[in-house]
Design a protein around this motif. Structure first.
Motif, PDB file in Angstrom:
ATOM      1  N   LEU A  29      29.085  77.750 139.847  1.00  9.84           N
ATOM      2  CA  LEU A  29      29.352  79.111 139.640  1.00  9.84           C
ATOM      3  C   LEU A  29      29.798  79.210 137.955  1.00  9.84           C
ATOM      4  N   TRP A  30      29.767  79.942 137.032  1.00  9.74           N
ATOM      5  CA  TRP A  30      29.894  79.581 135.618  1.00  9.74           C
ATOM      6  C   TRP A  30      29.999  80.796 134.452  1.00  9.74           C
ATOM      7  N   GLU A  31      30.914  81.921 134.742  1.00  8.89           N
ATOM      8  CA  GLU A  31      31.211  82.995 133.856  1.00  8.89           C
ATOM      9  C   GLU A  31      31.006  82.820 132.636  1.00  8.89           C
ATOM     10  N   ILE A  32      30.466  83.142 131.980  1.00  7.68           N
ATOM     11  CA  ILE A  32      30.009  83.496 130.048  1.00  7.68           C
ATOM     12  C   ILE A  32      30.279  84.992 130.221  1.00  7.68           C
ATOM     13  N   LEU A  43      25.765  81.837 135.405  1.00  9.52           N
ATOM     14  CA  LEU A  43      25.394  81.074 135.292  1.00  9.52           C
ATOM     15  C   LEU A  43      25.578  80.278 137.011  1.00  9.52           C
ATOM     16  N   PHE A  44      24.679  80.219 137.594  1.00  5.81           N
ATOM     17  CA  PHE A  44      24.434  79.676 138.438  1.00  5.81           C
ATOM     18  C   PHE A  44      23.597  78.581 138.959  1.00  5.81           C
ATOM     19  N   GLY A  45      24.159  77.173 138.849  1.00  4.75           N
ATOM     20  CA  GLY A  45      23.576  75.942 139.527  1.00  4.75           C
ATOM     21  C   GLY A  45      22.449  76.079 140.701  1.00  4.75           C
ATOM     22  N   ILE A  46      21.375  75.345 140.056  1.00  2.00           N
ATOM     23  CA  ILE A  46      20.490  75.779 141.664  1.00  2.00           C
ATOM     24  C   ILE A  46      19.866  74.496 142.775  1.00  2.00           C
ATOM     25  N   LEU A  47      19.813  73.561 143.492  1.00  2.00           N
ATOM     26  CA  LEU A  47      18.524  72.983 143.882  1.00  2.00           C
ATOM     27  C   LEU A  47      17.112  73.192 143.683  1.00  2.00           C
ATOM     28  N   GLU A  59      30.725  83.542 148.839  1.00  2.00           N
ATOM     29  CA  GLU A  59      30.885  84.424 148.391  1.00  2.00           C
ATOM     30  C   GLU A  59      31.075  84.945 147.362  1.00  2.00           C
ATOM     31  N   ASN A  60      32.179  83.679 146.259  1.00  2.00           N
ATOM     32  CA  ASN A  60      32.362  83.862 144.690  1.00  2.00           C
ATOM     33  C   ASN A  60      30.779  84.340 144.206  1.00  2.00           C
ATOM     34  N   ALA A  61      29.845  83.604 144.253  1.00  2.00           N
ATOM     35  CA  ALA A  61      28.097  84.098 143.804  1.00  2.00           C
ATOM     36  C   ALA A  61      27.973  85.629 144.287  1.00  2.00           C
ATOM     37  N   GLU A  62      28.105  85.347 145.609  1.00  2.00           N
ATOM     38  CA  GLU A  62      27.046  86.661 145.951  1.00  2.00           C
ATOM     39  C   GLU A  62      28.307  87.921 145.065  1.00  2.00           C
ATOM     40  N   ALA A  63      29.772  88.065 145.142  1.00  2.00           N
ATOM     41  CA  ALA A  63      30.538  88.452 144.358  1.00  2.00           C
ATOM     42  C   ALA A  63      29.957  89.118 142.674  1.00  2.00           C
ATOM     43  N   ALA A  64      29.404  87.686 142.036  1.00  2.00           N
ATOM     44  CA  ALA A  64      29.073  87.863 140.645  1.00  2.00           C
ATOM     45  C   ALA A  64      27.774  88.220 140.935  1.00  2.00           C
ATOM     46  N   LEU A  65      26.655  88.645 141.749  1.00  2.00           N
ATOM     47  CA  LEU A  65      25.299  89.089 141.692  1.00  2.00           C
ATOM     48  C   LEU A  65      25.804  90.142 141.865  1.00  2.00           C
ATOM     49  N   LYS A  66      26.577  90.851 142.476  1.00  2.00           N
ATOM     50  CA  LYS A  66      26.875  92.265 142.702  1.00  2.00           C
ATOM     51  C   LYS A  66      27.352  93.971 141.020  1.00  2.00           C
ATOM     52  N   LYS A  67      28.094  91.984 140.543  1.00  2.00           N
ATOM     53  CA  LYS A  67      28.114  92.874 139.321  1.00  2.00           C
ATOM     54  C   LYS A  67      27.638  92.420 137.651  1.00  2.00           C
ATOM     55  N   CYS A  68      26.101  91.891 138.336  1.00  2.00           N
ATOM     56  CA  CYS A  68      24.893  91.799 137.203  1.00  2.00           C
ATOM     57  C   CYS A  68      23.747  92.868 137.228  1.00  2.00           C
ATOM     58  N   LYS A  69      23.076  93.106 136.650  1.00  2.00           N
ATOM     59  CA  LYS A  69      22.135  94.122 136.774  1.00  2.00           C
ATOM     60  C   LYS A  69      20.074  93.108 136.905  1.00  2.00           C
ATOM     61  N   VAL A  70      21.005  92.464 135.997  1.00  3.82           N
ATOM     62  CA  VAL A  70      19.253  91.939 136.040  1.00  3.82           C
ATOM     63  C   VAL A  70      19.640  90.120 136.159  1.00  3.82           C
ATOM     64  N   VAL A  71      18.153  89.415 137.305  1.00  6.57           N
ATOM     65  CA  VAL A  71      18.815  88.426 137.998  1.00  6.57           C
ATOM     66  C   VAL A  71      17.903  87.491 136.502  1.00  6.57           C
ATOM     67  N   ALA A  72      17.996  86.322 135.772  1.00  7.19           N
ATOM     68  CA  ALA A  72      17.149  85.808 135.255  1.00  7.19           C
ATOM     69  C   ALA A  72      16.671  83.837 135.746  1.00  7.19           C
ATOM     70  N   THR A  73      15.315  83.729 135.831  1.00  8.21           N
ATOM     71  CA  THR A  73      15.130  82.311 136.421  1.00  8.21           C
ATOM     72  C   THR A  73      14.629  81.319 135.129  1.00  8.21           C
ATOM     73  N   PRO A 259      24.859  92.864 131.923  1.00  6.61           N
ATOM     74  CA  PRO A 259      24.985  91.477 132.642  1.00  6.61           C
ATOM     75  C   PRO A 259      23.894  90.810 133.801  1.00  6.61           C
ATOM     76  N   THR A 260      23.991  89.546 133.776  1.00  4.93           N
ATOM     77  CA  THR A 260      23.088  89.089 133.889  1.00  4.93           C
ATOM     78  C   THR A 260      23.434  87.885 135.000  1.00  4.93           C
ATOM     79  N   PHE A 261      22.454  87.114 135.835  1.00  5.89           N
ATOM     80  CA  PHE A 261      23.042  85.894 136.914  1.00  5.89           C
ATOM     81  C   PHE A 261      21.182  85.112 136.400  1.00  5.89           C
ATOM     82  N   TYR A 262      22.001  83.984 136.233  1.00  8.85           N
ATOM     83  CA  TYR A 262      21.370  83.066 135.527  1.00  8.85           C
ATOM     84  C   TYR A 262      20.892  82.159 136.798  1.00  8.85           C
ATOM     85  N   LEU A 263      19.476  81.651 137.764  1.00  7.14           N
ATOM     86  CA  LEU A 263      19.327  81.054 137.873  1.00  7.14           C
ATOM     87  C   LEU A 263      18.638  79.896 137.309  1.00  7.14           C
ATOM     88  N   LEU A 264      19.655  78.853 137.361  1.00  5.69           N
ATOM     89  CA  LEU A 264      19.124  77.458 136.629  1.00  5.69           C
ATOM     90  C   LEU A 264      19.486  75.627 137.456  1.00  5.69           C
TER      91      LEU A 264
END
Length: 290
Positions: A29-32, A43-47, A59-73, A259-264
């Motif tokens: 998990l990385w904060e921009i 940014l959250f790295g995924i497989l 848990e920290n990713a869950e908390a960050a997701l709750k701060k966002c309004k958009v999820v980008a794949t 605020p956007t949560f990127y799944l890359l």
């Protein structure tokens, strides 16, 4: 003049080493932030897929997701995208994989599917034998993990929808397919032959990849992601590095709007050509969230 050149070279080397050290930090998990952003994005790295008992969303990713309004794949996950990717996975003109790898490799491939992956002769002949080589390499690993697996994008976009978040993508499925197909059929065929010759090792490598991933080791995750395609230079250049560069304007645009949560894919984050380094080069502060 010589002193100036030496100092310039030293500065460039120091900058490169700094980027490497920063992206070698173990984190998924990385904060921009910074560069005019009113609120941070993440940014959250995924497989692509992972055994269900290894699925990991901290848990920290869950908390960050709750701060966002958009999820980008990376690409869309709608019916159109699935349809286009399914088309792209198959050889053209109803060809069969034996036309590319020869009779001996074809027999070995079929044996892996029928004896180690519990696929019937009928299904192999009707379905898998029609796949492109690069798709077969990935499919072999996925099937070897058994039926109880999870797909990160599906899991987390489903979570996003349940939270009422907007979902967007960084590129069209057609763009992803174009970049994937820049890896020639000859290179794909060589990689598939390598997978057939080293099937057990490839499955073991994927399990190591999962361990590196859960440790947040971006560099090793990238390295092990590339093992099945033997670090093919065209694949790395087009499917990873060029896509990384093309995503940066979209990431900047989305992050400025909300605020956007990127799944890359985790392979897109690491090293000097990764998204983290490219965003820093644009003036953003990108820091690991431990």
């Amino acid at each position: 003049m010589k002193i100036a050149k030496i100092l310039t070279t030293a500065a460039l080397l120091l900058s490169a080493l700094t980027i490497k050290a920063q992206t070698d930090t173990n984190a998924l998990l990385w904060e921009i932030s910074g560069n005019g952003l009113e609120e941070p994005s993440y940014l959250f790295g995924i497989l692509k897929f992972i055994p269900a008992d290894k699925y990991y969303f901290p848990e920290n990713a869950e908390a960050a997701l709750k701060k966002c309004k958009v999820v980008a794949t990376e690409t869309g996950l709608d019916h159109h995208s699935r349809h286009e990717m399914n088309k792209a996975a198959h050889l053209e003109h109803h060809q069969s994989i034996d036309e590319f790898i020869g009779e001996d490799y074809y027999k070995s491939l079929k044996s892996i599917f029928t004896t180690k992956l519990n696929v019937s002769d009928f299904k192999f002949n009707m379905v898998y034998s029609k796949f492109k080589p690069v798709m077969l390499s990935t499919t072999m690993t996925r099937l070897a993990l058994g039926e109880n697996i999870k797909f990160y994008e599906l899991e987390l976009t489903s979570k996003a929808h349940s939270m009422g978040l907007v979902t967007v993508s960084l590129e069209s499925i057609e763009k992803e397919i174009t970049m994937l197909e820049k890896m020639t059929l000859e290179s794909q065929t060589n990689a598939l032959k390598h997978s057939i010759d080293n099937f057990d090792e490839q499955v073991a490598d994927y399990k190591k990849l999962v361990d590196f991933y859960k440790d947040g080791n971006l560099h090793q995750s990238l390295e092990y992601t590339l093992h099945p395609i033997e670090n093919d230079e065209k694949f790395v250049k087009h499917f990873i590095n060029e896509r990384n560069a093309a995503w940066i304007p979209k990431i900047e645009s989305y992050s400025k709007q909300a605020p956007t949560f990127y799944l890359l894919g985790v392979s897109h984050l690491a090293d000097e050509h990764g998204v983290i380094a490219k965003l820093r080069n644009q003036g953003y502060t990108v820091k690991a969230v431990q």
